[in-house]
Design a protein around this motif. Structure first.
Motif, PDB file in Angstrom:
ATOM      1  N   PRO A  42      45.981  43.032  31.613  1.00 24.28           N
ATOM      2  CA  PRO A  42      44.835  43.788  31.066  1.00 24.28           C
ATOM      3  C   PRO A  42      44.376  44.933  31.955  1.00 24.28           C
ATOM      4  O   PRO A  42      43.866  45.944  31.448  1.00 24.28           O
ATOM      5  CB  PRO A  42      43.742  42.716  30.926  1.00 24.28           C
ATOM      6  N   PHE A  43      44.532  44.818  33.280  1.00 26.44           N
ATOM      7  CA  PHE A  43      44.080  45.884  34.165  1.00 26.44           C
ATOM      8  C   PHE A  43      44.929  47.140  34.033  1.00 26.44           C
ATOM      9  O   PHE A  43      44.517  48.215  34.472  1.00 26.44           O
ATOM     10  CB  PHE A  43      44.062  45.411  35.617  1.00 26.44           C
ATOM     11  N   ILE A  44      46.118  47.034  33.435  1.00 28.75           N
ATOM     12  CA  ILE A  44      46.906  48.232  33.163  1.00 28.75           C
ATOM     13  C   ILE A  44      46.186  49.105  32.140  1.00 28.75           C
ATOM     14  O   ILE A  44      46.156  50.335  32.252  1.00 28.75           O
ATOM     15  CB  ILE A  44      48.308  47.857  32.638  1.00 28.75           C
ATOM     16  N   HIS A  45      45.572  48.492  31.160  1.00 31.52           N
ATOM     17  CA  HIS A  45      45.067  49.218  29.997  1.00 31.52           C
ATOM     18  C   HIS A  45      43.611  49.639  30.134  1.00 31.52           C
ATOM     19  O   HIS A  45      43.168  50.557  29.441  1.00 31.52           O
ATOM     20  CB  HIS A  45      45.283  48.363  28.756  1.00 31.52           C
ATOM     21  N   ILE A  46      42.857  48.988  31.005  1.00 31.39           N
ATOM     22  CA  ILE A  46      41.484  49.392  31.294  1.00 31.39           C
ATOM     23  C   ILE A  46      41.553  50.483  32.355  1.00 31.39           C
ATOM     24  O   ILE A  46      42.088  50.254  33.444  1.00 31.39           O
ATOM     25  CB  ILE A  46      40.655  48.202  31.800  1.00 31.39           C
ATOM     26  N   PRO A  47      41.040  51.679  32.111  1.00 31.10           N
ATOM     27  CA  PRO A  47      41.229  52.770  33.071  1.00 31.10           C
ATOM     28  C   PRO A  47      40.839  52.439  34.509  1.00 31.10           C
ATOM     29  O   PRO A  47      41.584  52.748  35.441  1.00 31.10           O
ATOM     30  CB  PRO A  47      40.360  53.891  32.488  1.00 31.10           C
ATOM     31  N   ALA A  48      39.688  51.802  34.729  1.00 30.19           N
ATOM     32  CA  ALA A  48      39.276  51.472  36.091  1.00 30.19           C
ATOM     33  C   ALA A  48      40.131  50.373  36.710  1.00 30.19           C
ATOM     34  O   ALA A  48      40.004  50.099  37.910  1.00 30.19           O
ATOM     35  CB  ALA A  48      37.805  51.059  36.111  1.00 30.19           C
ATOM     36  N   GLY A  49      41.004  49.770  35.927  1.00 31.07           N
ATOM     37  CA  GLY A  49      41.892  48.736  36.457  1.00 31.07           C
ATOM     38  C   GLY A  49      42.875  49.243  37.491  1.00 31.07           C
ATOM     39  O   GLY A  49      43.523  48.446  38.172  1.00 31.07           O
ATOM     40  N   PHE A  50      42.964  50.587  37.637  1.00 33.33           N
ATOM     41  CA  PHE A  50      43.860  51.129  38.671  1.00 33.33           C
ATOM     42  C   PHE A  50      43.523  50.563  40.044  1.00 33.33           C
ATOM     43  O   PHE A  50      44.391  50.450  40.915  1.00 33.33           O
ATOM     44  CB  PHE A  50      43.776  52.656  38.706  1.00 33.33           C
ATOM     45  N   MET A  51      42.249  50.207  40.278  1.00 27.36           N
ATOM     46  CA  MET A  51      41.852  49.682  41.579  1.00 27.36           C
ATOM     47  C   MET A  51      42.571  48.375  41.896  1.00 27.36           C
ATOM     48  O   MET A  51      42.778  48.033  43.060  1.00 27.36           O
ATOM     49  CB  MET A  51      40.338  49.475  41.625  1.00 27.36           C
ATOM     50  N   TYR A  52      42.962  47.649  40.861  1.00 29.25           N
ATOM     51  CA  TYR A  52      43.647  46.376  41.045  1.00 29.25           C
ATOM     52  C   TYR A  52      45.164  46.541  40.986  1.00 29.25           C
ATOM     53  O   TYR A  52      45.894  45.920  41.757  1.00 29.25           O
ATOM     54  CB  TYR A  52      43.169  45.374  39.993  1.00 29.25           C
ATOM     55  N   THR A  53      45.642  47.386  40.057  1.00 27.88           N
ATOM     56  CA  THR A  53      47.095  47.547  39.948  1.00 27.88           C
ATOM     57  C   THR A  53      47.682  48.238  41.173  1.00 27.88           C
ATOM     58  O   THR A  53      48.864  48.069  41.479  1.00 27.88           O
ATOM     59  CB  THR A  53      47.462  48.332  38.679  1.00 27.88           C
ATOM     60  N   LEU A  54      46.857  49.011  41.904  1.00 28.10           N
ATOM     61  CA  LEU A  54      47.348  49.656  43.128  1.00 28.10           C
ATOM     62  C   LEU A  54      47.762  48.650  44.190  1.00 28.10           C
ATOM     63  O   LEU A  54      48.514  48.988  45.103  1.00 28.10           O
ATOM     64  CB  LEU A  54      46.276  50.584  43.704  1.00 28.10           C
ATOM     65  N   VAL A  55      47.259  47.423  44.091  1.00 26.32           N
ATOM     66  CA  VAL A  55      47.546  46.420  45.127  1.00 26.32           C
ATOM     67  C   VAL A  55      48.112  45.129  44.553  1.00 26.32           C
ATOM     68  O   VAL A  55      48.205  44.126  45.260  1.00 26.32           O
ATOM     69  CB  VAL A  55      46.270  46.113  45.950  1.00 26.32           C
ATOM     70  N   ASP A  56      48.512  45.139  43.292  1.00 24.93           N
ATOM     71  CA  ASP A  56      48.975  43.922  42.625  1.00 24.93           C
ATOM     72  C   ASP A  56      50.503  43.841  42.659  1.00 24.93           C
ATOM     73  O   ASP A  56      51.183  44.643  42.021  1.00 24.93           O
ATOM     74  CB  ASP A  56      48.482  43.913  41.178  1.00 24.93           C
ATOM     75  N   PRO A  57      51.068  42.868  43.382  1.00 23.20           N
ATOM     76  CA  PRO A  57      52.537  42.785  43.460  1.00 23.20           C
ATOM     77  C   PRO A  57      53.203  42.444  42.144  1.00 23.20           C
ATOM     78  O   PRO A  57      54.424  42.608  42.017  1.00 23.20           O
ATOM     79  CB  PRO A  57      52.760  41.667  44.495  1.00 23.20           C
ATOM     80  N   LYS A  58      52.449  41.995  41.162  1.00 26.79           N
ATOM     81  CA  LYS A  58      53.057  41.680  39.858  1.00 26.79           C
ATOM     82  C   LYS A  58      53.531  42.942  39.152  1.00 26.79           C
ATOM     83  O   LYS A  58      54.488  42.884  38.368  1.00 26.79           O
ATOM     84  CB  LYS A  58      52.058  40.937  38.973  1.00 26.79           C
ATOM     85  N   VAL A  59      52.855  44.080  39.387  1.00 23.58           N
ATOM     86  CA  VAL A  59      53.186  45.311  38.653  1.00 23.58           C
ATOM     87  C   VAL A  59      53.433  46.488  39.589  1.00 23.58           C
ATOM     88  O   VAL A  59      53.503  47.629  39.147  1.00 23.58           O
ATOM     89  CB  VAL A  59      52.063  45.673  37.650  1.00 23.58           C
ATOM     90  N   ASN A  60      53.578  46.227  40.874  1.00 30.25           N
ATOM     91  CA  ASN A  60      53.657  47.292  41.875  1.00 30.25           C
ATOM     92  C   ASN A  60      54.677  46.893  42.937  1.00 30.25           C
ATOM     93  O   ASN A  60      54.667  45.761  43.433  1.00 30.25           O
ATOM     94  CB  ASN A  60      52.263  47.459  42.507  1.00 30.25           C
ATOM     95  N   TRP A  61      55.546  47.849  43.289  1.00 30.48           N
ATOM     96  CA  TRP A  61      56.533  47.576  44.339  1.00 30.48           C
ATOM     97  C   TRP A  61      55.882  47.420  45.708  1.00 30.48           C
ATOM     98  O   TRP A  61      56.481  46.849  46.612  1.00 30.48           O
ATOM     99  CB  TRP A  61      57.555  48.722  44.400  1.00 30.48           C
TER     100      TRP A  61
END
Length: 546
Positions: A42-61
């Motif tokens: 869900p954090f992919i699709h919520i614009p402010a979710g970038f704060m979490y996807t920037l550090v989430d190993p599930k969706v980030n190398w």
């Protein structure tokens, strides 16, 4: 062993576009290999979710660059998307093309068909510009990705823009139009409060087609070669301990892994600088010195000021106020959860004598711990970043070992060239003047970083060393150039030099850095490449006034 007409490595921005275009007529079979999962988070699709996807190993190398002198010996995070949509699923949502001279410069370097008039029709083809007025010379209206204007307004943003105008920087209603220079709210790839990644815009609609196969958790480990011809890709299904799988490509293998993964996969496959491959025990299949070289990135220090007499995003991100913002987003798709990390752009000159604009600055009414955008600070603040649009410093991406699961060595060599430091200093001084403008004085309490004691050029460069960081714009590691250029990796048809049936289509092919964020240009590159691969004539060049 399965065979497809095309095998694409990477389902990021370029891979999503290619998957859609190469499969749209139903005549060719296409297989896309993506190392990450589906883009369900869900954090992919919520614009402010970038704060979490920037550090989430599930969706980030979760790559990091090597320490260097001008990072003060620090390792800098180098996030890259690892999911459908790639970095377009975790980035800051910005749509920014760059200047006409960027692409004219590509053509002048000997890359036929890559001048601004040539690429503008492909920029237009990607976008569905949503605005009151559209100049169809520059903007598209029926593409796959909606380009919208930020509709957020608050006293801090309005005062910042007013201050820039008082300093002689004009408002610009469309920095992707006639000219880039000026100050404006950002354009972004968000619609109705939701991120529209390349996967949502291009890949998901195409996945209904029977001739398109998309495989997630498929980590590519090698390009299969027969002599000097690419005939397929090997991957591991499900990770390091998963089974080996091989898929064959009847027509072409296309690398769209980005500026880190594409050169690494080439090197792991024995394609790259022979001395590097030999040092790693990788048999040399094709000695190509430029693979992994020419890496560039934007490097940005950030000034942070404490705010008074106004509410910044920081206060709205805690306790009951955050609960209200969550409810607001759930009901209206508005509020701070619908925001991206940058709200305002300034494009300007480091020196008034210049003919082009070489500085980019960004403003947001929030402050972050140590300048890292994934962690809001505890005090009300505002942040302005500045960087050189077209850095001269270059670095490299190199495989660390023959193990495809080892992260590669990433060394951008930030600020290594003196001209980069000179332009950056001009940008930092402009940033400070903007924060001290008359309209912002009502809200400006004091400078938190680097602080009023930092006045000399040496002080400012020390601050850049201490907290400067990436703007996530890695490019150039499989450079497009004529065969006479010793750093050339692909030709102007994006075909790998010396290997048949293999192309690279992503930010790694860029010869020089655009004066922009990269996602818009990657989408354009993939649209143009799709016509090349299908043997279609290029779109007619745009008719532009000098």
């Amino acid at each position: 062993m399965e065979s497809f007409d095309y095998v694409i490595v990477g389902a990021g921005s370029a891979g999503s576009v290619l998957a859609n275009r190469l499969s749209e007529d139903g005549k060719a079979s296409v297989c896309v290999l993506e190392a990450g999962p589906r883009d369900w988070h869900p954090f992919i699709h919520i614009p402010a979710g970038f704060m979490y996807t920037l550090v989430d190993p599930k969706v980030n190398w979760l790559y990091t660059s090597e320490p260097s002198e001008w990072t003060g010996g620090r390792r800098i995070a180098a996030p890259r998307g690892k999911t459908l949509g790639g970095s377009s699923s975790i980035n800051g949502h910005i749509y920014n093309r760059g200047q006409r001279l960027d692409f004219d410069g590509w053509a002048q370097r000997g890359n036929h068909g890559w001048g601004y008039a040539d690429v503008l029709p492909y920029f237009r083809r990607t976008e569905r510009r949503i605005a009151h007025e559209i100049d169809d010379t520059f903007r598209g209206s029926d593409g796959h990705l909606p380009i919208t204007d930020l509709d957020w307004r608050d006293p801090l943003c309005e005062a910042f823009i007013e201050g820039a105008v008082e300093m002689g920087i004009p408002r610009n209603l469309d920095y992707n139009g006639t000219q880039q220079a000026g100050v404006s709210y950002v354009q972004r790839i968000i619609r109705n409060g939701r991120r529209i990644s390349a996967a949502r815009g291009y890949l998901h609609p195409a996945m209904k087609r029977p001739n398109l196969t998309v495989r997630t958790h498929a980590h590519a480990t090698a390009i299969v070669l027969e002599g000097k011809k690419a005939v397929g890709v090997r991957y591991r299904k499900g990770g390091r301990n998963g089974p080996h799988v091989e898929v064959r490509a009847r027509r072409e293998v296309i690398l769209s892994g980005g500026a880190v993964n594409s050169p690494q996969l080439l090197q792991l496959s024995g394609i790259g600088p022979a001395p590097l491959l030999q040092s790693l025990g990788i048999p040399v299949q094709h000695d190509l010195a430029g693979v992994g070289e020419n890496l560039r990135d934007h490097y940005a220090p950030r000034f942070v000021a404490r705010v008074k007499n106004a509410e910044s995003i920081n206060e709205k991100s805690h306790g009951l106020k955050l609960a209200r913002e969550i409810m607001k987003y759930a009901l209206t798709r508005k509020g701070i959860l619908a925001l991206n990390p940058t709200l305002i752009y300034v494009f300007w000159k480091s020196d008034e004598r210049l003919d082009n604009y070489d500085l980019q600055l960004t403003f947001t009414p929030a402050s972050y711990k140590e300048g890292v955008q994934s962690r809001l600070d505890d005090f009300p603040g505002m942040t302005i970043a500045s960087w050189q649009q077209r850095p001269d410093s270059t670095g490299h991406v190199r495989a660390k070992s023959a193990d495809p699961f080892d992260h590669p060595v990433i060394q951008p060599n930030y600020l290594a060239v003196e001209s980069d430091r000179r332009v950056l200093l001009a940008g930092m001084k402009l940033a400070r003047r903007l924060l001290a403008s008359r309209p912002l004085s009502k809200y400006y309490d004091r400078e938190e970083f680097p602080g009023p004691q930092a006045q000399s050029d040496a002080d400012l460069l020390a601050a850049a060393k201490q907290r400067g960081t990436t703007t996530f714009h890695l490019m150039g590691t499989c450079r497009m150039a004529p065969h006479t250029d010793p750093t050339a990796v692909v030709d102007d048809q994006l075909r790998l030099r010396g290997i048949e049936g293999l192309r690279v289509v992503d930010a790694s092919i860029m010869p020089t850095m655009p004066s922009a964020n990269l996602n818009a240009s990657v989408l354009m590159i993939a649209e143009k490449a799709a016509d090349m691969i299908r043997g279609r004539p290029a779109l007619e060049p745009a008719l532009l006034k000098d």
